[in-house]
Design a protein around this motif. Structure first.
Motif, PDB file in Angstrom:
ATOM      1  N   ARG A 193      42.632  36.906  46.717  1.00  0.00           N
ATOM      2  CA  ARG A 193      42.547  35.806  45.757  1.00  0.00           C
ATOM      3  C   ARG A 193      43.859  35.071  45.577  1.00  0.00           C
ATOM      4  O   ARG A 193      43.911  34.044  44.920  1.00  0.00           O
ATOM      5  CB  ARG A 193      42.063  36.360  44.419  1.00  0.00           C
ATOM      6  CG  ARG A 193      40.587  36.647  44.502  1.00  0.00           C
ATOM      7  CD  ARG A 193      40.132  37.646  43.501  1.00  0.00           C
ATOM      8  NE  ARG A 193      38.889  38.228  43.995  1.00  0.00           N
ATOM      9  CZ  ARG A 193      38.154  39.085  43.349  1.00  0.00           C
ATOM     10  NH1 ARG A 193      38.503  39.478  42.177  1.00  0.00           N
ATOM     11  NH2 ARG A 193      37.062  39.563  43.878  1.00  0.00           N
ATOM     12  N   PRO A 215      43.724  31.303  47.534  1.00  0.00           N
ATOM     13  CA  PRO A 215      43.212  30.118  46.836  1.00  0.00           C
ATOM     14  C   PRO A 215      44.054  29.712  45.639  1.00  0.00           C
ATOM     15  O   PRO A 215      44.180  28.522  45.346  1.00  0.00           O
ATOM     16  CB  PRO A 215      41.806  30.540  46.396  1.00  0.00           C
ATOM     17  CG  PRO A 215      41.739  32.007  46.579  1.00  0.00           C
ATOM     18  CD  PRO A 215      42.717  32.352  47.647  1.00  0.00           C
ATOM     19  N   LEU A 216      44.641  30.693  44.962  1.00  0.00           N
ATOM     20  CA  LEU A 216      45.520  30.342  43.840  1.00  0.00           C
ATOM     21  C   LEU A 216      46.709  29.530  44.327  1.00  0.00           C
ATOM     22  O   LEU A 216      47.072  28.510  43.751  1.00  0.00           O
ATOM     23  CB  LEU A 216      46.054  31.621  43.174  1.00  0.00           C
ATOM     24  CG  LEU A 216      45.250  32.246  42.050  1.00  0.00           C
ATOM     25  CD1 LEU A 216      45.938  33.523  41.585  1.00  0.00           C
ATOM     26  CD2 LEU A 216      45.120  31.281  40.890  1.00  0.00           C
ATOM     27  N   LYS A 229      45.625  26.085  45.380  1.00  0.00           N
ATOM     28  CA  LYS A 229      45.373  25.242  44.207  1.00  0.00           C
ATOM     29  C   LYS A 229      46.685  24.739  43.601  1.00  0.00           C
ATOM     30  O   LYS A 229      46.824  23.565  43.248  1.00  0.00           O
ATOM     31  CB  LYS A 229      44.575  26.048  43.188  1.00  0.00           C
ATOM     32  CG  LYS A 229      44.286  25.347  41.900  1.00  0.00           C
ATOM     33  CD  LYS A 229      44.894  26.110  40.763  1.00  0.00           C
ATOM     34  CE  LYS A 229      45.315  25.163  39.684  1.00  0.00           C
ATOM     35  NZ  LYS A 229      46.344  25.674  38.823  1.00  0.00           N
ATOM     36  N   GLY A 252      41.949  23.803  32.624  1.00  0.00           N
ATOM     37  CA  GLY A 252      41.898  24.708  33.770  1.00  0.00           C
ATOM     38  C   GLY A 252      42.513  26.062  33.481  1.00  0.00           C
ATOM     39  O   GLY A 252      42.200  27.048  34.152  1.00  0.00           O
ATOM     40  N   ARG A 303      41.851  27.998  31.211  1.00  0.00           N
ATOM     41  CA  ARG A 303      40.793  28.964  30.868  1.00  0.00           C
ATOM     42  C   ARG A 303      40.305  29.682  32.120  1.00  0.00           C
ATOM     43  O   ARG A 303      40.033  30.883  32.099  1.00  0.00           O
ATOM     44  CB  ARG A 303      39.625  28.245  30.207  1.00  0.00           C
ATOM     45  CG  ARG A 303      39.915  27.712  28.833  1.00  0.00           C
ATOM     46  CD  ARG A 303      38.623  27.263  28.152  1.00  0.00           C
ATOM     47  NE  ARG A 303      38.909  26.565  26.914  1.00  0.00           N
ATOM     48  CZ  ARG A 303      39.035  25.249  26.820  1.00  0.00           C
ATOM     49  NH1 ARG A 303      38.871  24.494  27.887  1.00  0.00           N
ATOM     50  NH2 ARG A 303      39.322  24.684  25.671  1.00  0.00           N
ATOM     51  N   ALA A 304      40.192  28.927  33.200  1.00  0.00           N
ATOM     52  CA  ALA A 304      39.682  29.524  34.443  1.00  0.00           C
ATOM     53  C   ALA A 304      40.589  30.651  34.910  1.00  0.00           C
ATOM     54  O   ALA A 304      40.121  31.647  35.465  1.00  0.00           O
ATOM     55  CB  ALA A 304      39.565  28.453  35.515  1.00  0.00           C
ATOM     56  N   LEU A 305      41.889  30.503  34.688  1.00  0.00           N
ATOM     57  CA  LEU A 305      42.827  31.522  35.144  1.00  0.00           C
ATOM     58  C   LEU A 305      42.646  32.824  34.371  1.00  0.00           C
ATOM     59  O   LEU A 305      42.939  33.906  34.877  1.00  0.00           O
ATOM     60  CB  LEU A 305      44.270  31.023  34.986  1.00  0.00           C
ATOM     61  CG  LEU A 305      44.605  29.751  35.765  1.00  0.00           C
ATOM     62  CD1 LEU A 305      46.019  29.296  35.460  1.00  0.00           C
ATOM     63  CD2 LEU A 305      44.423  29.981  37.256  1.00  0.00           C
ATOM     64  N   PHE A 306      42.159  32.724  33.130  1.00  0.00           N
ATOM     65  CA  PHE A 306      41.915  33.931  32.342  1.00  0.00           C
ATOM     66  C   PHE A 306      40.485  34.442  32.501  1.00  0.00           C
ATOM     67  O   PHE A 306      40.214  35.605  32.247  1.00  0.00           O
ATOM     68  CB  PHE A 306      42.204  33.665  30.861  1.00  0.00           C
ATOM     69  CG  PHE A 306      43.660  33.444  30.571  1.00  0.00           C
ATOM     70  CD1 PHE A 306      44.529  34.526  30.508  1.00  0.00           C
ATOM     71  CD2 PHE A 306      44.175  32.182  30.387  1.00  0.00           C
ATOM     72  CE1 PHE A 306      45.882  34.330  30.250  1.00  0.00           C
ATOM     73  CE2 PHE A 306      45.520  31.971  30.130  1.00  0.00           C
ATOM     74  CZ  PHE A 306      46.377  33.056  30.063  1.00  0.00           C
ATOM     75  N   LEU A 307      39.585  33.534  32.873  1.00  0.00           N
ATOM     76  CA  LEU A 307      38.185  33.945  33.026  1.00  0.00           C
ATOM     77  C   LEU A 307      37.941  34.599  34.385  1.00  0.00           C
ATOM     78  O   LEU A 307      37.055  35.431  34.527  1.00  0.00           O
ATOM     79  CB  LEU A 307      37.261  32.723  32.875  1.00  0.00           C
ATOM     80  CG  LEU A 307      37.128  32.160  31.460  1.00  0.00           C
ATOM     81  CD1 LEU A 307      36.408  30.821  31.468  1.00  0.00           C
ATOM     82  CD2 LEU A 307      36.385  33.147  30.570  1.00  0.00           C
ATOM     83  N   ALA A 308      38.694  34.190  35.384  1.00  0.00           N
ATOM     84  CA  ALA A 308      38.476  34.716  36.734  1.00  0.00           C
ATOM     85  C   ALA A 308      39.047  36.136  36.851  1.00  0.00           C
ATOM     86  O   ALA A 308      39.990  36.487  36.135  1.00  0.00           O
ATOM     87  CB  ALA A 308      39.143  33.801  37.751  1.00  0.00           C
ATOM     88  N   PRO A 309      38.464  36.929  37.749  1.00  0.00           N
ATOM     89  CA  PRO A 309      38.946  38.309  37.894  1.00  0.00           C
ATOM     90  C   PRO A 309      40.230  38.381  38.707  1.00  0.00           C
ATOM     91  O   PRO A 309      40.253  38.884  39.830  1.00  0.00           O
ATOM     92  CB  PRO A 309      37.785  39.002  38.612  1.00  0.00           C
ATOM     93  CG  PRO A 309      37.133  37.919  39.389  1.00  0.00           C
ATOM     94  CD  PRO A 309      37.311  36.651  38.610  1.00  0.00           C
ATOM     95  N   ILE A 310      41.285  37.820  38.164  1.00  0.00           N
ATOM     96  CA  ILE A 310      42.571  37.842  38.864  1.00  0.00           C
ATOM     97  C   ILE A 310      43.647  38.358  37.912  1.00  0.00           C
ATOM     98  O   ILE A 310      43.605  38.078  36.717  1.00  0.00           O
ATOM     99  CB  ILE A 310      42.978  36.441  39.390  1.00  0.00           C
ATOM    100  CG1 ILE A 310      42.635  35.366  38.368  1.00  0.00           C
ATOM    101  CG2 ILE A 310      42.334  36.148  40.716  1.00  0.00           C
ATOM    102  CD1 ILE A 310      42.978  33.966  38.801  1.00  0.00           C
ATOM    103  N   ALA A 311      44.592  39.081  38.492  1.00  0.00           N
ATOM    104  CA  ALA A 311      45.665  39.632  37.667  1.00  0.00           C
ATOM    105  C   ALA A 311      46.607  38.505  37.254  1.00  0.00           C
ATOM    106  O   ALA A 311      46.892  37.610  38.054  1.00  0.00           O
ATOM    107  CB  ALA A 311      46.418  40.688  38.454  1.00  0.00           C
ATOM    108  N   ARG A 366      47.844  35.206  25.550  1.00  0.00           N
ATOM    109  CA  ARG A 366      46.872  34.267  26.105  1.00  0.00           C
ATOM    110  C   ARG A 366      46.239  33.375  25.038  1.00  0.00           C
ATOM    111  O   ARG A 366      45.956  32.206  25.302  1.00  0.00           O
ATOM    112  CB  ARG A 366      45.792  35.003  26.889  1.00  0.00           C
ATOM    113  CG  ARG A 366      44.867  35.886  26.077  1.00  0.00           C
ATOM    114  CD  ARG A 366      43.962  36.652  27.023  1.00  0.00           C
ATOM    115  NE  ARG A 366      42.972  37.460  26.352  1.00  0.00           N
ATOM    116  CZ  ARG A 366      43.204  38.661  25.814  1.00  0.00           C
ATOM    117  NH1 ARG A 366      44.423  39.170  25.868  1.00  0.00           N
ATOM    118  NH2 ARG A 366      42.244  39.346  25.250  1.00  0.00           N
TER     119      ARG A 366
END
Lengths: 259, 546
Positions: free
Chosen positions: B302, B305-306, B309, B380, B382-390, B533
């Motif tokens: 992951r 893609p980060l 982006k 956007g 929010r997406a960084l906290f919603l996605a399953p990424i550290a 957060r």
């Protein structure tokens, strides 16, 4: 296994409860409508269930996983359309979907394939190469829905998904969501102010008022013999009269001169 | 029945000023507001004594010019002060200053004339900007010097001329910002045009820096007329020279021309600003390959893609795009002009300074992206906290994408410098590269903490709006200064040993240490991000204040 199960879930802001001792029960495969007046605690609850807010106390299990213990595992299985949307404005629609899919673990090729299908399904294919910042509000909502779906979540959280979208688009999204639930593809947890739409969609309902859950069950159990709107107004205990004090509205001389 | 209508009053400015004050007050009373307020006060506390010191120097020059017999002694001083002040004011405003501004797009809904709003925006941009106050104090020094030398009614006229000069400069800066902002909004060819314009403008500004007359003008008399491009300074000089020479009537036509130029410039800036505000978004399409068969990212899972982006977001930012194109032009100019001045006992080290300077400046130029790395995400985030990424992956992707950009800019600028200035010793090139690489983990690592501790929603594309909080700006000054001090220590060692080749070696060691520290602390900073957060999301995803 339940899709969502909370026990004593509480969130305080400056000592004041936004959500208090919430005990949600959402069965797997349900289309769950979470209702409440403005400020009742719907968004706070959804933020806690999606990991954006930490609860002050209580527990939440999502798809059988303790949210406090393994938030990443929960996130991987869920899709979210938050109220304020979660889009990167400097990506195009196509890039947004693809990168979103990749962030949820899809391979680039698969993410791109699904992104294209979603763009078609959401009628955004003509705007795929436009920057998200140039999308209308309704287009952004549809794109956010696509982002929430692209990785095939088991549970979909939708915060006011129909707000700001025209009736035709609402009908299209409604059909899509109904189809997803009826195929057993996922559980949907939705908040909305539009009770008529909710009543036509959901199988289960929870009503929150001033941070407390005041009703919960299947749609038929909750509304009993009346409509959902009647039940809702009864449950929140408020039937506000039409305002009498604004007598200057519409009266001659109500507006300042020259305006 | 008829009711008496409430009395009509001029709508707007006072209400908006009150709203602005209220928002500022709320911000100060909110979480972290006290630190923000202290930082803002500190910025003013630093700039005020400095401005008084420089104002005293300007005042002495003005005093002598007012007492001097007519001729070169007076005119050179006046021209030097006005050209120098205009040049630094403009350069600092366009490159460094992060001041608040009014976003016309948010305010067009109100029944207030947009021109009044724009005027308010320009006015408050001076009041809230420590740099702008700095220049005004310098002008006050000039006025006081003249008044002490030759008291009289002419001082009032001088005050008027200096005030109009300041207004003309502010209007000129606004026009430059609006024009560049407009040019940088969409298509690449426009950015190229913008970069060319900036490079040309910088050439003129830097060329005019040597004395009041300017090196370029001296070298190429044909281009003497170029000074009119710097018209706020040129017209003010013509007017003020005549006043100092005891010919107030002769200065009046120049004063009128200066006032007309200021008004026209302000009007043009407003027209572009209002047209931009009313045009909505960019309405531009981006050339995007739909080819899904491209090979995947070289990065694992992951992170790829980060990183992609972040890189796309950065390379689409107007400021970053213009910077990529303009800095090499500045470097080329340095390569042309600087070597002639870099002579003396330490010539070998001095000749390396432009490249070393570019290596450090590249990080300063991109400061907003490491001091407030979450601010441009808006919703956007929010997406960084919603996605399953550290969370540490999010920060690492941001840092590495910015590092890639900074290194590319540095490579371009260094190449341009070397092409014009000629080949440099290997230790210079290696040292500059080590410095550029070594500063990055220090600045970005500490910048991550600042970004989390003092997030601010950052507008995308509006150059004039504040993208960094006062606290972050102050802390960034400290971080940058501290890092430069640490990296300057090997210079002392190299001079003591009389072995300049030590520099690249020492900086490489420092760079390796800094990179290791960045990597080790990243998970801790990631945990800090998780803890913060809610505050970060509240600020970054919220609506920007006016």
């Amino acid at each position: 296994m339940l899709a969502v199960e909370t026990q004593g879930l509480t969130r305080l802001f400056d000592g004041k409860p936004a959500v208090l001792e919430l005990g949600l029960v959402v069965p797997v495969g349900a289309f769950y409508g979470f209702l409440g007046p403005n400020g009742a605690g719907k968004s706070t609850t959804m933020k806690m269930l999606t990991g954006l807010l930490a609860p002050t106390s209580g527990t939440a299990r999502v798809l059988g996983i303790d949210l406090a213990r393994d938030a990443l595992a929960v996130k991987a299985l869920t899709g979210v359309v938050p109220d304020g949307l979660n889009l990167f404005e400097r990506l195009t629609g196509a890039e947004q979907l693809r990168i979103h899919g990749q962030l949820y673990g899809l391979a680039r090729r698969e993410a791109a394939r699904r992104a294209f299908e979603l763009l078609e399904a959401l009628e955004l294919v003509g705007d795929a190469d436009k920057l998200v910042q140039d999308y209308s509000h309704g287009m952004k909502k549809r794109l956010a829905l696509g982002c929430a779906l692209i990785h095939g979540p088991k549970l979909l959280f939708l915060d006011e998904p129909f707000e700001g979208i025209d009736a035709v688009a609402v009908a299209g999204i409604r059909r899509m969501l109904q189809d997803l639930v009826s195929r057993g593809a996922m559980t949907i947890f939705l908040t909305s102010h539009v009770l008529e739409v909710v009543e036509r969609l959901v199988s289960h309902v929870g009503i929150i008022h001033r941070g407390r859950l005041v009703a919960q069950g299947t749609l038929d159990e909750v509304r009993a013999s009346g409509t959902l709107e009647e039940t809702f107004i009864r449950a929140v205990g408020e039937e506000r009269p039409a305002p009498q004090a604004l007598s200057w509205l519409g009266r001659e001389g109500g507006a300042p001169e020259g305006t | 029945m008829s009711t008496r209508a409430p009395a009509r009053r001029a709508p707007g400015l006072a209400d908006l000023a009150e709203l602005r004050l209220l928002l500022a007050w709320r911000r100060l009373r909110g979480r972290g507001g006290a630190a923000e307020g202290v930082a803002q006060l500190l910025l003013f506390a630093v700039s005020l004594p400095a401005s008084i010191l420089f104002a005293a120097l300007v005042g002495v020059g003005s005093f002598r010019a007012a007492r001097a017999p007519h001729g070169l002694q007076a005119t050179v001083t006046i021209a030097a002060v006005l050209y120098g002040l205009w040049q630094t004011w403009t350069a600092v405003s366009l490159t460094m200053s992060e001041r608040d501004a009014i976003d016309l797009r948010r305010l067009l809904v109100y029944p207030v004339a947009p021109a009044r709003l724009y005027l308010l925006g320009l006015g408050t941009s001076i009041v809230g900007d420590p740099f702008a106050l700095f220049w005004l104090v310098l002008l006050a020094g000039m006025l006081v010097g003249a008044a002490l030398a030759r008291p009289g009614a002419w001082i009032l006229l001088l005050a008027l001329e200096l005030a109009i000069f300041a207004a003309a400069t502010v209007a000129f800066i606004a026009l430059a910002q609006e024009t560049l902002g407009r040019l940088a909004r969409s298509r690449r060819w426009r950015e190229l045009a913008a970069a060319t314009a900036i490079a040309g403008w910088l050439l003129i500004v830097f060329s005019s820096s040597a004395g009041g007359g300017g090196a370029l003008r001296g070298a190429l008399p044909v281009l003497r007329q170029l000074r009119w491009i710097l018209y706020p300074a040129a017209l003010a000089t013509e007017a003020v020279e005549r006043l100092y020479g005891g010919r107030p009537l002769a200065s009046l036509p120049w004063l009128a021309i200066l006032a007309a130029a200021a008004a026209t410039t302000g009007w043009l800036a407003y027209r572009i600003g209002i047209s931009t505000a009313r045009s909505g978004g960019e309405a531009g399409r981006v050339a995007v390959s739909r080819d899904a068969s491209r090979p995947g990212s070289p990065f694992p899972e992951r992170f790829g893609p980060l990183f992609e982006k972040e890189l796309r977001t950065l390379t689409r930012h107007p400021a970053a795009r213009i910077y990529v194109l303009a800095l090499p032009a500045v470097a080329a100019f340095l390569g042309w002009k600087a070597p002639a001045y870099l002579v003396g006992d330490l010539a070998e080290l001095l000749r390396a300074l432009p490249l070393f300077g570019l290596a450090a400046y590249v990080h300063l130029g991109l400061q907003v992206f490491w001091v407030n790395c979450l601010g441009f995400e808006r919703g956007g985030a929010r997406a960084l906290f919603l996605a399953p990424i550290a969370p540490e992956q999010v920060l690492a992707a941001k840092n590495l994408a910015l590092f890639a950009c900074a290194t590319a800019v540095f490579a371009l600028a260094a190449s341009a410098y070397l092409m014009v200035a000629g080949a440099q010793p290997l230790w210079v090139v290696a040292g500059a590269l080590a410095l550029e690489v070594g500063l990055a983990p220090v600045l970005y690592g500490l910048g991550n903490i600042l970004s989390i501790a003092t997030p601010r929603v950052a507008p995308f594309g509006l150059q004039r709006a504040g993208s960094v909080s006062s606290l972050a700006a102050l802390a960034a000054m400290g971080i940058t200064s501290g890092a430069l001090v640490v990296f300057a220590l090997p210079v002392m060692g190299a001079l003591w040993l009389d072995a300049l080749w030590v520099l690249p070696v020492a900086w490489t060691v420092l760079a390796a240490g800094a990179a290791a520290a960045w990597k080790v602390t990243l998970p801790l900073v990631g945990r800090f991000l998780v803890r913060r957060r809610e505050q970060v999301l509240a600020v970054v995803c919220g609506e920007a204040g006016i």
